[in-house]
Design an enzyme around this catalytic site. Structure first.
Site, PDB file in Angstrom:
ATOM      1  N   HIS A  69     -49.389  36.623 -90.143  1.00  0.00           N
ATOM      2  CA  HIS A  69     -51.423  36.047 -90.107  1.00  0.00           C
ATOM      3  C   HIS A  69     -51.686  37.579 -89.967  1.00  0.00           C
ATOM      4  CE1 HIS A  69     -49.646  32.261 -88.374  1.00  0.00           C
ATOM      5  NE2 HIS A  69     -49.010  32.861 -86.928  1.00  0.00           N
ATOM      6  N   HIS A 153     -40.636  41.503 -89.528  1.00  0.00           N
ATOM      7  CA  HIS A 153     -41.417  40.373 -89.398  1.00  0.00           C
ATOM      8  C   HIS A 153     -40.879  39.297 -89.515  1.00  0.00           C
ATOM      9  CE1 HIS A 153     -44.986  38.770 -86.518  1.00  0.00           C
ATOM     10  NE2 HIS A 153     -45.129  38.156 -87.912  1.00  0.00           N
ATOM     11  N   HIS A 180     -41.039  35.882 -81.277  1.00  0.00           N
ATOM     12  CA  HIS A 180     -41.037  35.991 -79.710  1.00  0.00           C
ATOM     13  C   HIS A 180     -40.216  36.055 -78.828  1.00  0.00           C
ATOM     14  CE1 HIS A 180     -45.794  35.150 -81.136  1.00  0.00           C
ATOM     15  NE2 HIS A 180     -45.336  35.871 -81.935  1.00  0.00           N
TER      16      HIS A 180
END
Length: 269
Positions: A69, A153, A180
């Site tokens: 993002h 990531h 997460h």
């Protein structure tokens, strides 16, 4: 040498949790390097602004990493080139990618590198992360840099573990972000690299990975697009890890997870 890392910070609640607990965690663990993944810090949970970056730095971060993002908030293009301790993934495609994929720090005379890398399995198209980091690690070693921390990531556990084994003995730590959800597998690999599949998130605890759960459930029920929103109420969760590294060899000596939530209250507060 201690590294303190906090997983994906989500929305306003995530920022508040960092501001509340990071100073206390730094007093407890006394890290020389503090890294925070901030790619979900906006109210929408996508991207980062200059103010939010400064809020994380004011709370105690030394380096802020991003992920898929990174470009969702257009404001980032106005300041990322002038912000060397805000890292976007190293392997974004193209020859003129804004910003920096890694940072080097001088910690009491020891050169340290922090790298942000993004996976490709079930993610947006990027250049090969294995080839990209292989080139960079070789360059860092040629400069005598042995202490290297990687925020990978990525979506799948297999890609993260494969990357850690690929880099085992060549970097100090590979810590996963993006899902997460903190994993229960902190370990030091055969050749001295610390590995954690995912550090977890810092933000709302009762939604679906930080989002209000009702729209997410509706999407699963109907298979139709739905607008997601960051949860703003209820209890929070702070997740991360601490890695102790030998500055002479660059090998990890210890890795442990950090988890603060309703069931795991922070003992120093």
């Amino acid at each position: 040498m201690q590294f303190l890392f906090l997983g994906d910070v989500v929305g306003e609640m995530g920022i508040q949790l960092v501001e509340q607990y990071l100073p206390e965690l730094k007093k407890e663990f006394k890290p020389q390097v503090t890294i925070v993944n901030g790619e979900n810090t906006t109210k929408s949970g996508r991207g980062i602004t200059q103010k939010l970056f400064k809020d994380l730095m004011k709370a105690g971060a030394g380096v802020v990493t991003l992920g898929n993002h990174a470009w969702n908030n257009q404001e980032i293009f106005t300041f990322i080139n002038q912000t060397p301790n805000l890292l976007r993934p190293l392997n974004y495609p193209g020859t003129k990618v804004p910003g920096h994929g890694y940072a080097t720090l001088n910690i009491n005379g020891t050169q340290v590198a922090v790298i942000n890398l993004q996976g490709r399995v079930f993610m947006e198209t990027t250049d090969d992360p294995f080839a990209a980091i292989d080139r960079l690690v070789n360059q860092l070693h040629a400069k005598g840099i042995k202490v290297i921390f990687v925020d990978f990531h990525a979506e799948t556990t297999s890609e993260k573990k494969a990357m850690a084994l690929f880099l085992d003995g060549r970097v100090s730590a590979v810590v996963g972000t993006h899902t997460h959800v903190q994993t229960n597998d902190p370990q030091i690999l055969t050749n001295g690299t610390a590995f954690l599949t995912d550090a977890g998130m810092t933000g709302p605890a009762t939604g679906v990975i930080g989002m209000e759960y009702q729209p997410v459930i509706q999407k699963f029920l109907t298979a139709r697009p739905n607008r997601f929103a960051v949860q703003t109420t209820g209890p929070g969760i702070l997740s991360g890890c601490v890695v102790n590294i030998n500055p002479q060899t660059g090998h990890a000596k210890k890795v442990q997870t950090i988890l603060i939530d309703h069931d795991h209250p922070y003992h120093n507060v």
